[in-house]
Design a protein around this motif. Structure first.
Motif, PDB file in Angstrom:
ATOM      1  N   SER A   1      44.964  39.302  43.174  1.00 33.13           N
ATOM      2  CA  SER A   1      45.809  38.537  42.267  1.00 33.13           C
ATOM      3  C   SER A   1      45.235  37.144  42.023  1.00 33.13           C
ATOM      4  O   SER A   1      44.882  36.427  42.966  1.00 33.13           O
ATOM      5  CB  SER A   1      47.227  38.423  42.853  1.00 33.13           C
ATOM      6  OG  SER A   1      47.970  37.448  42.175  1.00 33.13           O
ATOM      7  N   SER A   2      45.144  36.778  40.746  1.00 36.33           N
ATOM      8  CA  SER A   2      44.653  35.429  40.425  1.00 36.33           C
ATOM      9  C   SER A   2      45.627  34.372  40.929  1.00 36.33           C
ATOM     10  O   SER A   2      45.221  33.290  41.356  1.00 36.33           O
ATOM     11  CB  SER A   2      44.451  35.282  38.915  1.00 36.33           C
ATOM     12  OG  SER A   2      45.663  35.519  38.222  1.00 36.33           O
ATOM     13  N   ARG A   3      46.922  34.689  40.877  1.00 37.56           N
ATOM     14  CA  ARG A   3      47.931  33.757  41.395  1.00 37.56           C
ATOM     15  C   ARG A   3      47.784  33.594  42.901  1.00 37.56           C
ATOM     16  O   ARG A   3      47.909  32.481  43.432  1.00 37.56           O
ATOM     17  CB  ARG A   3      49.327  34.274  41.055  1.00 37.56           C
ATOM     18  CG  ARG A   3      50.444  33.334  41.481  1.00 37.56           C
ATOM     19  CD  ARG A   3      51.807  33.868  41.072  1.00 37.56           C
ATOM     20  NE  ARG A   3      52.874  32.990  41.495  1.00 37.56           N
ATOM     21  CZ  ARG A   3      54.161  33.235  41.292  1.00 37.56           C
ATOM     22  NH1 ARG A   3      54.529  34.344  40.652  1.00 37.56           N
ATOM     23  NH2 ARG A   3      55.075  32.375  41.709  1.00 37.56           N
TER      24      ARG A   3
ATOM     25  N   TYR B   1      44.751  31.409  43.571  1.00 34.24           N
ATOM     26  CA  TYR B   1      45.057  29.992  43.285  1.00 34.24           C
ATOM     27  C   TYR B   1      45.897  29.384  44.412  1.00 34.24           C
ATOM     28  O   TYR B   1      45.634  28.259  44.853  1.00 34.24           O
ATOM     29  CB  TYR B   1      45.799  29.881  41.959  1.00 34.24           C
ATOM     30  CG  TYR B   1      46.270  28.474  41.664  1.00 34.24           C
ATOM     31  CD1 TYR B   1      45.389  27.509  41.173  1.00 34.24           C
ATOM     32  CD2 TYR B   1      47.600  28.095  41.902  1.00 34.24           C
ATOM     33  CE1 TYR B   1      45.815  26.219  40.925  1.00 34.24           C
ATOM     34  CE2 TYR B   1      48.034  26.811  41.649  1.00 34.24           C
ATOM     35  CZ  TYR B   1      47.140  25.874  41.158  1.00 34.24           C
ATOM     36  OH  TYR B   1      47.562  24.595  40.922  1.00 34.24           O
ATOM     37  N   LYS B   2      46.898  30.135  44.881  1.00 32.91           N
ATOM     38  CA  LYS B   2      47.767  29.633  45.945  1.00 32.91           C
ATOM     39  C   LYS B   2      46.980  29.398  47.231  1.00 32.91           C
ATOM     40  O   LYS B   2      47.168  28.390  47.921  1.00 32.91           O
ATOM     41  CB  LYS B   2      48.911  30.612  46.193  1.00 32.91           C
ATOM     42  CG  LYS B   2      49.912  30.123  47.222  1.00 32.91           C
ATOM     43  CD  LYS B   2      51.064  31.110  47.385  1.00 32.91           C
ATOM     44  CE  LYS B   2      52.054  30.600  48.439  1.00 32.91           C
ATOM     45  NZ  LYS B   2      53.170  31.565  48.636  1.00 32.91           N
TER      46      LYS B   2
END
Length: 308
Positions: free
Chosen positions: A224-226, A229-230
């Protein structure tokens, strides 16, 4: 005749320039104290920040306050003084404190990198591995190693012979500046400085590098790109501070020795460590960390409501 005090050449010999520098560094000192004290207060008051990551950040902020206070007040006084002198005993104390806090910071940053490594690469066992007891032991070890390294370096340095009234081409009792004005052989001191540099700088730097190799490798495996990032956002602030601190220190060790340019670079590096980095750290952590930003807004809101 052996010296019982040192004289500083300082940052400038122009009286008007010194007055402007006094105002500038006083403002920076106040910002540093306020910023780091606010970070410590927010971590203390907000239960959401009762985690290992913010425990170490609180230690770093306290360290920043101590470091800048060990240097700046005396520097400010000397900006307004005609004779910039310091006694042998006070110079010894200042050298010991600055070396201790500098070493502690390098080791503490490596400890924070290990904390991020465990959080991202081994999240299921994070709570068990980074328990409160382990965090306290890691922080205490950072302080112990820093103080021990400084004690050895200070003892070897201040046992050198200093003749007449030594003039330090600096604004603080910095290690290399003090060694340069000795009137006895400094070969052993240079060897001690190299060994201490390996212990408190190169080894922690290597630990940070290895930790971030594993961290980046784990982040890239997140689909997941999210999620990527997190994960990266939890490391961004620390990575920025690490780059500033280790980058400057490595540059300091690799700079050319001798000459007027080297002395000026030495002063700039000391200014960076003593004033600029402690001032920037709380700004970096508050701007790049969403949890700290949220806690800051919440704390400021509470303080504002209490005043009203």
């Amino acid at each position: 005749m052996f010296a019982n005090e040192f004289i500083f050449l300082g940052l400038s010999r122009n009286w008007s320039t010194q007055h402007w520098l006094f105002v500038l560094f006083l403002a920076m000192y106040i910002i540093t104290l306020a910023g780091n004290a606010l970070i410590i207060t927010v971590i203390w008051l907000d239960p959401r920040l009762d985690t290992p990551m913010y425990f170490f950040l609180g230690n770093l902020s306290f360290l920043n306050i101590c470091y800048t206070t060990s240097v700046v007040p005396q520097m400010l006084i000397h900006f307004l003084a005609q004779h910039k002198v310091i006694s042998f005993s006070r110079c010894t104390a200042q050298l010991f404190v600055s070396l201790s806090l500098g070493g502690i910071e390098f080791i503490l940053l490596a400890t924070m990198a290990y904390d991020r490594y465990v959080a991202i690469c081994n999240p299921l066992h994070y709570t068990a591995i980074m328990s409160k007891r382990v965090c306290i032991q890691l922080a205490a070890s950072s302080w112990a190693v820093g103080f021990l390294s400084s004690l050895v370096q200070t003892a070897f340095t201040m046992h050198l012979r200093f003749c007449g009234l030594p003039a330090l081409n600096h604004f603080v009792c910095e290690l290399l500046a003090v060694v340069k004005v000795a009137c006895s052989d400094t070969y052993i001191n240079e060897a001690v400085i190299v060994v201490a540099g390996v212990v408190v700088l190169l080894v922690p730097c290597f630990m940070v590098l290895v930790s971030y190799i594993y961290i980046i490798s784990s982040i890239l495996r997140i689909h997941s790109s999210r999620g990527r990032y997190k994960a990266f956002s939890t490391c961004a602030s620390h990575l920025t501070v690490v780059t500033l601190c280790y980058g400057t220190a490595i540059f300091a060790y690799m700079r050319l020795k001798g000459g007027h340019l080297s002395a000026n670079l030495d002063k700039m590096i000391s200014l960076f460590y003593a004033i600029i980095t402690p001032m920037l750290n709380p700004i970096i952590y508050s701007l790049r960390n969403q949890e700290v930003k949220g806690a800051l807004v919440k704390t400021i809101g509470k303080l504002t409501s209490l005043r009203q």
